[in-house]
Design a protein around this motif. Structure first.
Motif, PDB file in Angstrom:
ATOM      1  N   SER A 116      -2.885  -5.049 -10.574  1.00  0.00           N
ATOM      2  CA  SER A 116      -3.172  -3.681 -10.733  1.00  0.00           C
ATOM      3  C   SER A 116      -2.757  -2.771  -9.795  1.00  0.00           C
ATOM      4  O   SER A 116      -2.999  -1.314 -10.001  1.00  0.00           O
ATOM      5  N   GLY A 117      -2.520  -3.431  -8.539  1.00  0.00           N
ATOM      6  CA  GLY A 117      -2.186  -2.384  -7.662  1.00  0.00           C
ATOM      7  C   GLY A 117      -0.698  -1.968  -7.286  1.00  0.00           C
ATOM      8  O   GLY A 117      -0.231  -1.188  -6.265  1.00  0.00           O
ATOM      9  N   LEU A 118      -0.111  -2.344  -8.234  1.00  0.00           N
ATOM     10  CA  LEU A 118       1.467  -2.069  -8.501  1.00  0.00           C
ATOM     11  C   LEU A 118       1.600  -1.374  -9.897  1.00  0.00           C
ATOM     12  O   LEU A 118       1.435  -2.041 -10.728  1.00  0.00           O
ATOM     13  N   THR A 119       2.754  -0.487  -9.782  1.00  0.00           N
ATOM     14  CA  THR A 119       3.017  -0.096 -11.122  1.00  0.00           C
ATOM     15  C   THR A 119       4.091  -0.829 -11.805  1.00  0.00           C
ATOM     16  O   THR A 119       4.296  -2.013 -11.187  1.00  0.00           O
ATOM     17  N   ALA A 120       4.476  -0.730 -13.102  1.00  0.00           N
ATOM     18  CA  ALA A 120       5.301  -1.732 -13.857  1.00  0.00           C
ATOM     19  C   ALA A 120       6.648  -2.154 -12.774  1.00  0.00           C
ATOM     20  O   ALA A 120       7.314  -2.808 -12.859  1.00  0.00           O
ATOM     21  N   LYS A 121       6.795  -0.792 -12.287  1.00  0.00           N
ATOM     22  CA  LYS A 121       8.087  -0.808 -11.556  1.00  0.00           C
ATOM     23  C   LYS A 121       7.910  -1.261  -9.980  1.00  0.00           C
ATOM     24  O   LYS A 121       8.794  -0.860  -9.098  1.00  0.00           O
ATOM     25  N   GLY A 122       6.800  -1.740  -9.830  1.00  0.00           N
ATOM     26  CA  GLY A 122       6.538  -2.586  -8.545  1.00  0.00           C
ATOM     27  C   GLY A 122       6.225  -1.298  -7.532  1.00  0.00           C
ATOM     28  O   GLY A 122       6.498  -1.748  -6.027  1.00  0.00           O
ATOM     29  N   GLN A 123       5.913  -0.106  -7.789  1.00  0.00           N
ATOM     30  CA  GLN A 123       5.472   1.006  -6.803  1.00  0.00           C
ATOM     31  C   GLN A 123       4.094   1.135  -6.508  1.00  0.00           C
ATOM     32  O   GLN A 123       3.251   0.554  -7.313  1.00  0.00           O
ATOM     33  N   PRO A 124       3.816   1.447  -5.096  1.00  0.00           N
ATOM     34  CA  PRO A 124       2.162   1.493  -4.963  1.00  0.00           C
ATOM     35  C   PRO A 124       1.656   2.433  -5.796  1.00  0.00           C
ATOM     36  O   PRO A 124       2.179   3.402  -6.537  1.00  0.00           O
ATOM     37  N   VAL A 125       0.260   2.396  -6.155  1.00  0.00           N
ATOM     38  CA  VAL A 125      -0.293   3.096  -7.016  1.00  0.00           C
ATOM     39  C   VAL A 125      -1.105   4.252  -6.196  1.00  0.00           C
ATOM     40  O   VAL A 125      -1.627   4.126  -5.169  1.00  0.00           O
ATOM     41  N   ALA A 126      -1.148   5.389  -6.775  1.00  0.00           N
ATOM     42  CA  ALA A 126      -1.791   6.543  -6.105  1.00  0.00           C
ATOM     43  C   ALA A 126      -3.245   6.497  -6.111  1.00  0.00           C
ATOM     44  O   ALA A 126      -3.678   5.629  -7.076  1.00  0.00           O
ATOM     45  N   PRO A 127      -3.734   7.293  -5.148  1.00  0.00           N
ATOM     46  CA  PRO A 127      -5.350   7.314  -5.219  1.00  0.00           C
ATOM     47  C   PRO A 127      -5.955   7.532  -6.578  1.00  0.00           C
ATOM     48  O   PRO A 127      -5.434   8.421  -7.284  1.00  0.00           O
ATOM     49  N   ASN A 128      -6.859   6.423  -7.017  1.00  0.00           N
ATOM     50  CA  ASN A 128      -7.412   6.733  -8.252  1.00  0.00           C
ATOM     51  C   ASN A 128      -8.828   6.240  -8.344  1.00  0.00           C
ATOM     52  O   ASN A 128      -9.175   5.963  -7.304  1.00  0.00           O
ATOM     53  N   ARG A 129      -9.608   5.936  -9.451  1.00  0.00           N
ATOM     54  CA  ARG A 129     -11.205   5.736  -9.284  1.00  0.00           C
ATOM     55  C   ARG A 129     -11.086   4.396  -8.728  1.00  0.00           C
ATOM     56  O   ARG A 129     -12.150   3.977  -8.017  1.00  0.00           O
ATOM     57  N   HIS A 130     -10.351   3.491  -8.976  1.00  0.00           N
ATOM     58  CA  HIS A 130     -10.386   2.211  -8.292  1.00  0.00           C
ATOM     59  C   HIS A 130     -10.106   1.917  -7.081  1.00  0.00           C
ATOM     60  O   HIS A 130     -10.801   1.309  -6.340  1.00  0.00           O
ATOM     61  N   PHE A 131      -8.851   2.410  -6.780  1.00  0.00           N
ATOM     62  CA  PHE A 131      -8.389   2.510  -5.296  1.00  0.00           C
ATOM     63  C   PHE A 131      -8.381   3.821  -4.749  1.00  0.00           C
ATOM     64  O   PHE A 131      -7.581   4.654  -4.943  1.00  0.00           O
ATOM     65  N   TRP A 132      -9.509   4.147  -4.068  1.00  0.00           N
ATOM     66  CA  TRP A 132      -9.599   5.545  -3.579  1.00  0.00           C
ATOM     67  C   TRP A 132      -8.602   6.126  -2.844  1.00  0.00           C
ATOM     68  O   TRP A 132      -8.254   7.444  -3.035  1.00  0.00           O
TER      69      TRP A 132
END
Lengths: 354, 565
Positions: A116-132
């Protein structure tokens, strides 16, 4: 040594101080003087510092008020008054808490590459509730990695600096106290070291070692930074060794060893503490630089410099990869610098920058 | 005491610096996106080539050298393609690599009399009036080709002929390569414009290997002027561009050859190859107009962003390459001498995750032969990602708790990323891998030396010519497994593959021959000296000012066909 110095010979200094700084300037001088009374008065012999203290005491009654306080509490009292230094200290304390408590405080495992730390296109995930603070290029939690990265920075900062300090104190004392050819040898070696670009030297040293890691970095940074430390200690020792209490100790037949450990080393505590805290800041920067170019801590161990290097490809699309570790480095360096400045002022108010 | 604290000024400066740095970061970030957005406006669609101008190309790595007998990397080949000519070449057009005539008048065939009926004798007729570049400036003759081929194959004159094995089928080459003869009897100068080459057995890829830059024609007197090794920095051939200079670590500049034998070519006055510090820097330079072609491709971290930008995505070219990225395991080094461990690695590495990390720049490949290479079996999958199975195999092999190993990689994108992803996968099955990352040139030097005993690491291989022997010969043959400097860095070979390989060599291309290669692939994958990771998709960009841009299957970049608008 004449037992009684006429106060007039010492006073002009004071008058000039008084003239432009008011009474505040006087206080430190007394502390220094009084400290020496406790530490260096030798049975049966009265040092000139003691005499001058008495002389000032007669001349200015405030001396008695200060007399009751110990050195450390005075340092702390002056340090406390410096808001920036205190802020720096708070940040340093927080950093230490985070570094020590990383295994309990970190929300995720810093090494786990989350799906879940990568988007479908393999990009880093922006700060969110899960990954601050978002995730990095491999889907790892940025916040947890930064917390573990603080460990690396602090451990290397403290140990490498301690190593540099050890070398610096040994060489500095040898050169400053014994002088002669030893001084020439050590100080010219120091000059050579200082003339050499530090970063280049660190790169050369660490790239010649096949398996870089924390311990290699500690040794490399220690070797690179012994020279400035040596120069500072050398200067201090040069001035201390000419002081009357050292002369007195020598007259009473103290060995060199006893003079060094009992009379000179205690006077080096202040510069050592100050330069350690300032040195940690520089060391953290150097470690980040070496890790950035891949010569520092090896993956997957998180280190701030290496995180910036990993993230640089993403700086237009995922700024958090480089921004947060960059801020961490900046805040850490700033905090240690503020603490160092504050300590310098607190230990040696005479040398305050104007 | 509340006296005014003048001494704090320097700290305010620090605080200001903080603000300034933060501002700078924001500014930089802003710049990145605004260059993307402001560069708009429809590109002027001029399709007719125009003469003149300078094309600036960025390469991340500096070529090892430009001696066509030796150099064997993408950068060197695409530059050599500008300076040199062979008898044959690959078509300078998009699509599959097709052999066409270069200095030869036609591609020899049985029909045109260029190949004898037994397939053993090739006759090449040379174009008249092909001149070496200035200052040599004389006509190229058949004896120049004989001399150049023998130089390439003779260990005494060529510094190292890594591809010598490709020409083993020429009569007398084995003796020449062994240093027992000064000439190859099979290379004959019939007259000034005719060269005959005799083979020991029919070789259906012979015209392919004669189109590779290894066979380029050089001027004897020019090579004599420099030494055999210095010629790599002073190339002189017959091609469309003349070598001008090479500034170490900075650039290589080529100028138009006014006497090139193809009229109207090249279009450009000058070609400039710049060595960028990183592919990210190169991309920024392209966006700001300083660079026309991204020689090292789009950095993997920026591909998604570039292709979602309406302006820049028009400049992107994406084409699957006939190549593969894979993990090699040294079969002479513990624990990879154990077949079960090698198979376990194939189960342990999550290639789907790697393909996701390289979104748009990789396609799945779970076999040896990539798509576009005969022998490739559509959808073949020998191993799937299965960590439990990997653990079980490791336990069977005697490593129930896993093991520690140093995992080697070079530092050019995307290798470091792949290494970290694999390191994580291996940790899941108990294998503690420590990553050792080197610069590219020392990396190849290290892993290609068998005595270095590199246990495991990353490598890649791209097609030289469209025949699967280009995979088996250099990567899985006995001769490569026993030669330092070869690309068989697993040092693996098997009698079974050797037998199938020699059986296939005299066979004409076709289903029966391809079948043999499919069988070889099965043996290789079962013996697992490698873990295939993916097939690369070359994604690169050209500036709006570049005309005629495409990526070539053989040359990667075909600079003589590009022009500047």
């Amino acid at each position: 040594m004449s037992p009684k110095l006429p106060p007039d010979e010492l006073i002009p200094d004071y008058r000039s101080d008084l003239a432009h700084d008011g009474e505040r300037r006087l206080e430190p001088e007394f502390e220094v003087v009084l400290e020496d009374e406790g530490r260096h008065s030798i049975d049966g012999l009265v040092t000139s510092e003691l005499i001058s203290a008495e002389a000032y005491g007669e001349w200015l009654p405030e001396a008695e008020i200060i007399e009751t306080r110990g050195t450390w509490s005075q340092v702390w009292r002056r340090f406390r008054k410096d808001k920036f230094a205190v802020a720096g200290l708070v940040v340093v304390a927080l950093l230490i808490i985070v570094a020590v408590g990383a295994p309990w405080l970190a929300p995720h495992n810093p090494l786990t590459q989350y799906d879940s730390g990568l988007t479908a296109k393999g990009q880093p995930v922006a700060p969110n509730r899960h990954f601050w603070l978002g995730t990095d290029l491999l889907g790892r939690d940025m916040l947890s990695r930064l917390m573990y990265g603080a460990r690396v920075s602090l451990v290397i900062g403290v140990l490498a600096n301690g190593f540099a300090l050890l070398l610096g104190v040994i060489f500095g004392i040898l050169a400053g106290y014994f002088r002669g050819w030893l001084e020439t040898l050590i100080m010219r070696a120091t000059d050579v070291m200082l003339a050499f670009p530090i970063f280049l030297l660190a790169i050369a040293l660490s790239s010649s070692i096949s398996h870089p890691g924390i311990w290699v970095l500690v040794v490399v940074i220690g070797i690179v930074y012994w020279a400035p430390m040596t120069r500072v200690i050398h200067g201090e020792v040069l001035s201390i060794r000419e002081k009357e209490f050292v002369m007195a100790a020598r007259l009473t037949g103290c060995t060199n060893r006893r003079i060094l450990t009992n009379h000179i080393l205690p006077h080096l505590v202040a510069p050592i503490i100050v330069y350690t805290s300032l040195g940690i800041a520089t060391t953290v920067l150097l470690e980040a630089g070496l890790s950035f170019i891949g010569l520092g801590v090896q993956p997957p161990t998180p280190s701030w410099g290496q995180m910036i290097a990993d993230g640089q490809q993403y700086y237009t699309s995922a700024l958090w990869l480089t921004l947060f570790p960059g801020l961490c480095i900046m805040i850490t360096v700033l905090a240690f610098n503020l603490v160092g400045d504050g300590l310098r002022d607190a230990f040696d108010p005479q040398q305050r920058r104007r | 005491m509340a006296a005014p604290r003048k001494e704090h000024c320097p700290r305010w400066t620090l605080a200001l610096l903080v603000v300034a740095v933060a501002g700078l970061v924001a500014l930089l970030a802003g710049c990145g996106s605004s260059t993307g957005a402001s560069g708009g406006g429809a590109a002027t669609t001029s399709t007719t080539p125009k003469s003149g101008g300078t094309l600036n190309v960025s390469f991340q790595g500096e070529p090892t050298g430009l001696d066509p007998a030796v150099a064997w990397e993408i950068e060197s080949w695409s530059i050599e393609h500008c300076i040199f000519n062979q008898l044959l070449t690959y078509a300078t057009a998009p699509g599959p690599a097709v052999v066409t005539a270069d200095i030869a008048t036609v591609v020899p065939s049985v029909a045109n009399g260029g190949i004898t009926n037994d397939g053993k004798t090739y006759t090449f007729h040379l174009r008249h009036g092909v001149m070496f570049q200035a200052p040599v400036s004389r006509e190229v003759t058949a004896s120049d080709f004989k001399w150049s081929l023998e130089r390439m194959l003779n260990p005494k004159t060529s510094p190292r002929a890594p591809a010598g094995y490709l020409y083993d089928s020429i009569v007398g080459v084995k003796a020449l390569a062994a240093g027992k003869a000064a000439h190859a009897a099979g290379i004959k100068v019939v007259n000034r414009y005719t060269l005959e080459i005799d083979l020991t057995q029919p070789n259906y890829v012979f015209d392919d290997v004669m189109a590779l830059p290894f066979t380029a024609v050089l001027a004897k007197e020019w090579v004599a002027k420099y030494s055999n090794s210095a010629i790599a920095r002073h190339p002189l051939g017959t091609g469309p561009f003349i070598f001008d200079h090479w500034s170490n670590g900075q650039d290589i500049v080529l100028k138009r050859n006014p006497n090139y034998f193809v009229t109207g070519r090249p279009y450009l006055d000058q070609l400039k190859f710049e060595f960028a510090a990183s592919s990210t820097t190169a991309l920024l330079q392209l966006q700001s107009g300083q660079i026309d072609v991204l020689g090292s491709g789009i950095p993997s971290g920026q591909y998604v962003q570039i292709t979602s930008n309406p302006t820049w995505k028009k400049q992107v070219t994406a084409a699957p390459q006939v190549g593969w990225y894979y993990v090699f395991m040294n079969v002479h080094v513990k624990p990879f001498n154990n077949l079960l461990v090698r198979q376990a690695m194939n189960y342990a590495i999550d290639t789907t995750k790697i393909q996701k990390l390289l979104y748009g720049q990789a396609q799945p490949l779970n076999q040896v032969f990539p798509e576009g290479m005969p022998g490739h079996v559509d959808g073949a999958q020998f191993y799937t990602y299965d960590p439990a199975k990997a653990k079980q195999l490791l336990a069977q092999a005697g490593y129930p708790k896993g093991f520690s190993v140093t995992f080697y990689t070079h530092n050019v994108d995307p290798m470091p990323k792949l290494a970290q992803s694999i390191q994580n996968d291996l940790a899941q099955v108990g294998v503690k891998a420590q990553i050792k990352q080197l610069a590219e040139a020392p990396y190849w030097g290290l892993i290609e030396r068998q005595s270095a005993n590199v246990p495991i690491g990353l490598t890649d291989w791209y097609m030289d010519y469209p025949d699967p022997s280009d995979w088996i010969g250099p990567l899985f043959s006995k001769s490569a497994a026993t030669t330092d400097g070869s690309a068989n860095v697993s040092w693996w070979w098997s009698p079974q593959v050797e037998a199938l390989y020699s059986q296939s060599q005299p066979m004409a291309p076709g289903a029966a021959r391809t079948k043999l290669y499919e069988q070889m692939q099965q043996v290789i994958m079962q013996q697992a000296p490698v873990v295939p990771l993916y097939q690369p998709i070359l994604t690169t960009m050209s500036s709006k000012a570049t005309g005629g841009f495409y990526t070539s299957a053989a040359w990667t970049f075909d600079f003589p066909s590009y022009w500047k608008k």
